[in-house]
Design an enzyme around this catalytic site. Structure first.
Site, mmCIF file in Angstrom:
data_model
loop_
_atom_site.group_PDB
_atom_site.id
_atom_site.type_symbol
_atom_site.label_atom_id
_atom_site.label_comp_id
_atom_site.label_asym_id
_atom_site.label_seq_id
_atom_site.Cartn_x
_atom_site.Cartn_y
_atom_site.Cartn_z
ATOM 1 C CD1 TRP A 19 -36.867 21.088 -23.619
ATOM 2 C CD2 TRP A 19 -37.138 18.869 -23.634
ATOM 3 N NE1 TRP A 19 -37.109 20.698 -22.319
ATOM 4 C CE2 TRP A 19 -37.281 19.332 -22.296
ATOM 5 C CE3 TRP A 19 -37.264 17.505 -23.888
ATOM 6 C CZ2 TRP A 19 -37.540 18.496 -21.233
ATOM 7 C CZ3 TRP A 19 -37.523 16.659 -22.821
ATOM 8 C CH2 TRP A 19 -37.663 17.153 -21.513
ATOM 9 C CE1 TYR A 47 -37.976 23.817 -25.176
ATOM 10 C CE2 TYR A 47 -37.322 23.696 -27.473
ATOM 11 C CZ TYR A 47 -38.259 23.500 -26.488
ATOM 12 O OH TYR A 47 -39.489 22.981 -26.825
ATOM 13 C CG HIS A 107 -42.819 27.330 -24.451
ATOM 14 N ND1 HIS A 107 -41.449 27.264 -24.375
ATOM 15 C CD2 HIS A 107 -43.211 26.043 -24.593
ATOM 16 C CE1 HIS A 107 -41.032 26.024 -24.460
ATOM 17 N NE2 HIS A 107 -42.102 25.249 -24.583
ATOM 18 C CB SER A 136 -46.667 26.000 -27.478
ATOM 19 O OG SER A 136 -46.166 24.755 -27.026
ATOM 20 C CG ASN A 137 -47.864 23.155 -24.133
ATOM 21 O OD1 ASN A 137 -47.933 21.951 -24.354
ATOM 22 N ND2 ASN A 137 -46.714 23.816 -24.146
ATOM 23 C CD GLN A 158 -44.400 22.738 -30.269
ATOM 24 O OE1 GLN A 158 -43.817 22.682 -29.187
ATOM 25 N NE2 GLN A 158 -43.850 23.290 -31.339
ATOM 26 C CD1 TRP A 184 -45.943 19.952 -27.291
ATOM 27 C CD2 TRP A 184 -44.847 18.564 -25.940
ATOM 28 N NE1 TRP A 184 -46.473 20.095 -26.031
ATOM 29 C CE2 TRP A 184 -45.826 19.253 -25.182
ATOM 30 C CE3 TRP A 184 -44.029 17.629 -25.287
ATOM 31 C CZ2 TRP A 184 -46.007 19.042 -23.810
ATOM 32 C CZ3 TRP A 184 -44.221 17.408 -23.922
ATOM 33 C CH2 TRP A 184 -45.197 18.115 -23.202
ATOM 34 N N GLY A 188 -42.990 10.130 -25.821
ATOM 35 C CA GLY A 188 -43.146 10.151 -24.383
ATOM 36 C C GLY A 188 -41.919 10.772 -23.726
ATOM 37 C CD GLU A 237 -35.129 4.973 -36.134
ATOM 38 O OE1 GLU A 237 -35.999 5.030 -35.241
ATOM 39 O OE2 GLU A 237 -33.991 4.509 -35.948
#
Length: 274
Positions: A19, A47, A107, A136-137, A158, A184, A188, A237
């Protein structure tokens, strides 16, 4: 680390989100992530980077069958005709440069056009153009409505998850009906400074890690799939979160930060307006 979605399909627990990544940055970051060892790439029609993401996958020279590719149906397209929805999905495949994607998600829960869109996704599964479907959502009542007509059930949901919005009830519900859960917005968004939270900073010092790694590890130990954005400076990382473990006490401390606070009210599926 992998999460089983079906008897013969699994998904890496740590992947890369794309994103806001555009152009050459999207291509090079995805390429670098795959060369480093990531095998899950998350994109979406919304996206506007599927083509660049596809180029990154191709340039990495990682065999296609080793990469788990997810894309998502843009909400506005769900309101179009079945022929236009189908063509948008075919276009996603062409942009990504693949014959199939591993997973397609709805989505956002545009409920008045969900059944029409889901039927087309089921056709894509039958045609071998997508392996599994997801959402998603979606909140529990959205999933309940979907299950009234779905011939092929989703395998994953998601949703926004971070310490300020832990979503424990939704995660428990999703798992109770056999769904894997993908997080996701773990760090933040906008003005929400989760990484700078004093508790997370303290734990970062305690474990000799970054606060971002503490956040990702909290998700991983909850059994969640995570897709932090593919920023070059953070790739290694992010991958390294597999190498340490938070104590049970510290896990509970992080979870106690919950405020049921979303990064934006616009991201509440109950107030969906897009």
């Amino acid at each position: 680390m992998k999460i089983n979605l079906t008897d013969n399909i699994s998904i890496p627990q740590i992947g890369v989100g794309t994103w806001t990544l555009r152009g050459e940055e999207a291509t090079q970051n995805v390429k670098a992530a795959l060369e480093l060892g990531f095998r899950l790439v998350d994109t979406a029609q919304w996206y506007e980077n599927e083509e660049e993401v596809g180029k990154g996958i191709a340039q990495s020279r990682v065999p296609r069958e080793e990469v788990f590719i997810t894309t998502k149906v843009i909400p506005a397209m769900m309101r179009r005709s079945p022929e236009e929805i189908r063509e948008s999905l075919e276009l996603s495949l062409r942009k990504l440069g693949v014959d199939y994607v591993d997973m397609i998600l709805i989505h956002w829960p545009v409920m008045d056009h969900l059944e029409k869109t889901w039927r087309i996704l089921e056709d894509f599964v039958a045609e071998g153009k997508v392996r599994v479907l997801g959402t998603s959502n979606f909140n529990p009542h959205h999933l309940e409505d979907l299950y009234k007509f779905a011939k092929i059930r989703p395998v994953l949901n998601q949703i926004e998850i971070h310490p300020y919005h832990a979503q424990e009830e939704n995660v428990a519900y999703d798992r109770s009906i056999g769904l894997a859960v993908q997080a996701w917005g773990t760090f933040g968004q906008g003005n929400m400074d989760i990484v700078g939270d004093p508790l997370l900073q303290s734990l970062a010092t305690k474990y000799g890690k970054t606060a971002s790694q503490i956040l990702l590890r909290w998700c991983v130990q909850r059994g969640l799939i995570v897709i932090p954005r593919a920023r070059l400076r953070h790739l290694q990382e992010n991958l390294d979160v597999a190498a340490f473990e938070l104590s049970e006490e510290d896990m509970k401390s992080i979870s106690s930060l919950n405020r049921n606070l979303r990064s934006s009210e616009a991201n509440d599926p109950e107030n969906f307006t897009w």
